[in-house]
Design a protein around this motif. Structure first.
Motif, PDB file in Angstrom:
ATOM      1  N   ASP A 108       0.863  -1.173   0.000  1.00 31.10           N
ATOM      2  CA  ASP A 108       0.000   0.000   0.000  1.00 31.10           C
ATOM      3  C   ASP A 108       0.898   1.220   0.000  1.00 31.10           C
ATOM      4  OD1 ASP A 108      -1.847   1.994   0.396  1.00 31.10           O
ATOM      5  OD2 ASP A 108      -2.838   1.020   2.070  1.00 31.10           O
ATOM      6  N   PHE A 109       0.894   1.956  -1.105  1.00 28.30           N
ATOM      7  CA  PHE A 109       1.758   3.125  -1.256  1.00 28.30           C
ATOM      8  C   PHE A 109       1.001   4.424  -1.010  1.00 28.30           C
ATOM      9  CE2 PHE A 109       5.454   0.943  -2.635  1.00 28.30           C
ATOM     10  CZ  PHE A 109       4.987  -0.213  -3.242  1.00 28.30           C
ATOM     11  N   ASN A 110      -0.287   4.329  -0.748  1.00 34.10           N
ATOM     12  CA  ASN A 110      -1.109   5.520  -0.524  1.00 34.10           C
ATOM     13  C   ASN A 110      -0.845   6.575  -1.589  1.00 34.10           C
ATOM     14  OD1 ASN A 110      -2.876   5.234   1.912  1.00 34.10           O
ATOM     15  ND2 ASN A 110      -0.921   4.524   2.740  1.00 34.10           N
ATOM     16  N   SER A 111      -1.001   6.137  -2.824  1.00 34.46           N
ATOM     17  CA  SER A 111      -0.824   7.002  -3.980  1.00 34.46           C
ATOM     18  C   SER A 111      -1.932   6.690  -4.983  1.00 34.46           C
ATOM     19  CB  SER A 111       0.547   6.770  -4.620  1.00 34.46           C
ATOM     20  OG  SER A 111       0.640   5.449  -5.108  1.00 34.46           O
ATOM     21  N   LYS A 112      -2.106   7.585  -5.916  1.00 31.37           N
ATOM     22  CA  LYS A 112      -3.073   7.384  -6.989  1.00 31.37           C
ATOM     23  C   LYS A 112      -2.333   7.423  -8.315  1.00 31.37           C
ATOM     24  CE  LYS A 112      -6.894   7.656  -4.489  1.00 31.37           C
ATOM     25  NZ  LYS A 112      -7.850   6.596  -4.376  1.00 31.37           N
ATOM     26  N   ALA A 113      -2.561   6.406  -9.146  1.00 28.22           N
ATOM     27  CA  ALA A 113      -1.916   6.360 -10.455  1.00 28.22           C
ATOM     28  C   ALA A 113      -2.862   5.721 -11.461  1.00 28.22           C
ATOM     29  CB  ALA A 113      -0.610   5.574 -10.389  1.00 28.22           C
ATOM     30  N   ILE A 114      -2.986   6.342 -12.596  1.00 28.38           N
ATOM     31  CA  ILE A 114      -3.829   5.784 -13.662  1.00 28.38           C
ATOM     32  C   ILE A 114      -3.343   4.385 -14.017  1.00 28.38           C
ATOM     33  CG2 ILE A 114      -4.461   6.029 -16.102  1.00 28.38           C
ATOM     34  CD1 ILE A 114      -4.481   9.097 -15.599  1.00 28.38           C
ATOM     35  N   ALA A 115      -2.022   4.175 -14.011  1.00 32.00           N
ATOM     36  CA  ALA A 115      -1.447   2.866 -14.341  1.00 32.00           C
ATOM     37  C   ALA A 115      -1.913   1.781 -13.378  1.00 32.00           C
ATOM     38  CB  ALA A 115       0.074   2.937 -14.325  1.00 32.00           C
ATOM     39  N   ALA A 116      -2.360   2.177 -12.188  1.00 33.62           N
ATOM     40  CA  ALA A 116      -2.814   1.211 -11.197  1.00 33.62           C
ATOM     41  C   ALA A 116      -4.341   1.190 -11.083  1.00 33.62           C
ATOM     42  CB  ALA A 116      -2.199   1.534  -9.840  1.00 33.62           C
ATOM     43  N   GLY A 117      -5.023   1.844 -12.006  1.00 35.34           N
ATOM     44  CA  GLY A 117      -6.475   1.790 -12.026  1.00 35.34           C
ATOM     45  C   GLY A 117      -7.180   2.980 -11.416  1.00 35.34           C
ATOM     46  N   SER A 118      -6.467   3.967 -10.933  1.00 30.82           N
ATOM     47  CA  SER A 118      -7.098   5.167 -10.383  1.00 30.82           C
ATOM     48  C   SER A 118      -7.592   6.060 -11.510  1.00 30.82           C
ATOM     49  CB  SER A 118      -6.107   5.947  -9.514  1.00 30.82           C
ATOM     50  OG  SER A 118      -5.732   5.198  -8.391  1.00 30.82           O
ATOM     51  N   ALA A 119      -8.508   6.938 -11.184  1.00 26.52           N
ATOM     52  CA  ALA A 119      -9.055   7.855 -12.181  1.00 26.52           C
ATOM     53  C   ALA A 119      -8.069   8.961 -12.548  1.00 26.52           C
ATOM     54  CB  ALA A 119     -10.354   8.467 -11.662  1.00 26.52           C
ATOM     55  N   TYR A 120      -7.081   9.209 -11.701  1.00 30.17           N
ATOM     56  CA  TYR A 120      -6.095  10.258 -11.935  1.00 30.17           C
ATOM     57  C   TYR A 120      -4.774   9.851 -11.282  1.00 30.17           C
ATOM     58  CZ  TYR A 120      -7.033  11.532  -7.093  1.00 30.17           C
ATOM     59  OH  TYR A 120      -7.172  11.498  -5.732  1.00 30.17           O
ATOM     60  N   THR A 121      -3.733  10.600 -11.586  1.00 30.46           N
ATOM     61  CA  THR A 121      -2.424  10.367 -10.987  1.00 30.46           C
ATOM     62  C   THR A 121      -2.056  11.569 -10.123  1.00 30.46           C
ATOM     63  OG1 THR A 121      -1.695   9.020 -12.860  1.00 30.46           O
ATOM     64  CG2 THR A 121       0.033   9.962 -11.472  1.00 30.46           C
ATOM     65  N   ASN A 122      -1.776  11.317  -8.838  1.00 29.22           N
ATOM     66  CA  ASN A 122      -1.331  12.399  -7.962  1.00 29.22           C
ATOM     67  C   ASN A 122       0.200  12.444  -7.942  1.00 29.22           C
ATOM     68  OD1 ASN A 122      -0.592  10.329  -6.194  1.00 29.22           O
ATOM     69  ND2 ASN A 122      -2.158  10.804  -4.681  1.00 29.22           N
ATOM     70  N   ARG A 123       0.757  13.353  -7.145  1.00 35.02           N
ATOM     71  CA  ARG A 123       2.219  13.520  -7.117  1.00 35.02           C
ATOM     72  C   ARG A 123       2.924  12.232  -6.709  1.00 35.02           C
ATOM     73  NH1 ARG A 123       5.536  18.049  -3.665  1.00 35.02           N
ATOM     74  NH2 ARG A 123       7.555  17.668  -4.634  1.00 35.02           N
ATOM     75  N   ARG A 124       2.408  11.563  -5.676  1.00 38.66           N
ATOM     76  CA  ARG A 124       2.993  10.287  -5.252  1.00 38.66           C
ATOM     77  C   ARG A 124       2.873   9.238  -6.350  1.00 38.66           C
ATOM     78  NH1 ARG A 124       2.109   8.382   0.729  1.00 38.66           N
ATOM     79  NH2 ARG A 124       2.960  10.133   1.852  1.00 38.66           N
ATOM     80  N   GLY A 125       1.737   9.207  -7.011  1.00 40.04           N
ATOM     81  CA  GLY A 125       1.535   8.255  -8.102  1.00 40.04           C
ATOM     82  C   GLY A 125       2.511   8.462  -9.236  1.00 40.04           C
ATOM     83  N   LYS A 126       2.831   9.709  -9.539  1.00 41.41           N
ATOM     84  CA  LYS A 126       3.809  10.016 -10.585  1.00 41.41           C
ATOM     85  C   LYS A 126       5.188   9.511 -10.180  1.00 41.41           C
ATOM     86  CE  LYS A 126       5.700  12.577 -14.004  1.00 41.41           C
ATOM     87  NZ  LYS A 126       6.619  11.699 -14.681  1.00 41.41           N
ATOM     88  N   ILE A 127       5.580   9.756  -8.929  1.00 43.91           N
ATOM     89  CA  ILE A 127       6.881   9.298  -8.452  1.00 43.91           C
ATOM     90  C   ILE A 127       6.936   7.772  -8.465  1.00 43.91           C
ATOM     91  CG2 ILE A 127       8.403   9.205  -6.436  1.00 43.91           C
ATOM     92  CD1 ILE A 127       7.275  12.053  -5.750  1.00 43.91           C
ATOM     93  N   LEU A 128       5.864   7.118  -7.995  1.00 47.19           N
ATOM     94  CA  LEU A 128       5.808   5.658  -7.984  1.00 47.19           C
ATOM     95  C   LEU A 128       5.852   5.096  -9.402  1.00 47.19           C
ATOM     96  CD1 LEU A 128       5.431   2.976  -6.429  1.00 47.19           C
ATOM     97  CD2 LEU A 128       2.959   3.378  -6.583  1.00 47.19           C
ATOM     98  N   THR A 129       5.072   5.659 -10.298  1.00 51.40           N
ATOM     99  CA  THR A 129       5.043   5.192 -11.684  1.00 51.40           C
ATOM    100  C   THR A 129       6.405   5.366 -12.350  1.00 51.40           C
ATOM    101  OG1 THR A 129       2.687   5.733 -11.830  1.00 51.40           O
ATOM    102  CG2 THR A 129       3.855   5.445 -13.903  1.00 51.40           C
ATOM    103  N   ASP A 130       7.055   6.485 -12.101  1.00 55.03           N
ATOM    104  CA  ASP A 130       8.397   6.709 -12.662  1.00 55.03           C
ATOM    105  C   ASP A 130       9.383   5.669 -12.133  1.00 55.03           C
ATOM    106  OD1 ASP A 130       7.450   8.875 -14.072  1.00 55.03           O
ATOM    107  OD2 ASP A 130       8.345  10.389 -12.752  1.00 55.03           O
ATOM    108  N   MET A 131       9.324   5.386 -10.833  1.00 55.11           N
ATOM    109  CA  MET A 131      10.229   4.397 -10.250  1.00 55.11           C
ATOM    110  C   MET A 131       9.958   3.013 -10.835  1.00 55.11           C
ATOM    111  SD  MET A 131      10.754   1.783  -7.690  1.00 55.11           S
ATOM    112  CE  MET A 131       9.474   1.917  -6.483  1.00 55.11           C
ATOM    113  N   MET A 132       8.705   2.658 -10.965  1.00 55.78           N
ATOM    114  CA  MET A 132       8.366   1.352 -11.514  1.00 55.78           C
ATOM    115  C   MET A 132       8.825   1.232 -12.967  1.00 55.78           C
ATOM    116  SD  MET A 132       7.288  -0.511  -9.221  1.00 55.78           S
ATOM    117  CE  MET A 132       6.855  -0.294  -7.535  1.00 55.78           C
ATOM    118  N   GLY A 133       8.728   2.316 -13.714  1.00 57.38           N
ATOM    119  CA  GLY A 133       9.252   2.298 -15.084  1.00 57.38           C
ATOM    120  C   GLY A 133      10.761   2.124 -15.104  1.00 57.38           C
ATOM    121  N   ALA A 134      11.440   2.764 -14.156  1.00 61.33           N
ATOM    122  CA  ALA A 134      12.903   2.682 -14.090  1.00 61.33           C
ATOM    123  C   ALA A 134      13.389   1.274 -13.774  1.00 61.33           C
ATOM    124  CB  ALA A 134      13.434   3.664 -13.046  1.00 61.33           C
ATOM    125  N   ILE A 135      12.577   0.502 -13.053  1.00 63.21           N
ATOM    126  CA  ILE A 135      12.986  -0.865 -12.717  1.00 63.21           C
ATOM    127  C   ILE A 135      12.226  -1.903 -13.537  1.00 63.21           C
ATOM    128  CG2 ILE A 135      13.824  -0.292 -10.409  1.00 63.21           C
ATOM    129  CD1 ILE A 135      11.199  -1.309  -9.249  1.00 63.21           C
TER     130      ILE A 135
END
Length: 151
Positions: A108-135
């Motif tokens: 549970d990362f307490n973030s919102k990301a479109i890539a994870a099924g959320s309706a929008y991406t918040n700041r945490r979701g952007k950081i998480l999505t970028d990290m996941m792309g990097a790895i």
């Protein structure tokens, strides 16, 4: 009560490994649980059928090595500021970068990301999505809420 339901699900599904976040500290006080340094993530071998060993532990993160997989349990509180959020993701990224096996990250990362099924991406979701792309991870369990599973 939710932990009792999890226990029943483990029995029904014949699970080998159980990873929980935002745990009931009394529930995991029993022997057999490995807990992170903050008491936010716990892992237990519920079947006794698998070989596993702890490879990394920090606040909000546990990593255990199985035969062919590195399983990471993670939790980031919604009360952490963005710098602490980024620091915790950096720790996870370091563990993944050093892995020589397939990796699954559950938590549970307490973030919102479109890539994870959320309706929008918040700041945490952007950081998480970028990290996941990097790895080179992608979301395998898309949820409307804040819990996501990445491999």
């Amino acid at each position: 009560m939710s932990h009792d339901l999890v226990s029943e699900l483990v029995i029904e599904q014949r699970a080998d490994l159980l990873i929980i976040t935002e745990l009931n500290k009394y529930f995991v006080a029993r022997s057999g649980w490995m807990v992170d340094t903050n008491g936010d993530v716990a892992i237990m071998d519920v079947s006794g059928r698998i070989a596993w060993r702890l490879t990394s532990r920090s606040g909000g993160m546990l990593a255990v090595e199985l035969d062919s997989t590195l399983a990471i349990g993670a939790y980031v509180s919604p009360n952490c500021d963005i710098h602490e959020f980024t620091r915790r993701l950096d720790i996870i990224q370091g563990v993944v970068n050093n892995a020589r096996k397939k990796v699954i990250i559950l938590g549970d990362f307490n973030s919102k990301a479109i890539a994870a099924g959320s309706a929008y991406t918040n700041r945490r979701g952007k950081i998480l999505t970028d990290m996941m792309g990097a790895i080179s991870c992608h979301c395998v369990m898309r949820r409307e809420d804040t819990r996501q599973s990445w491999t």
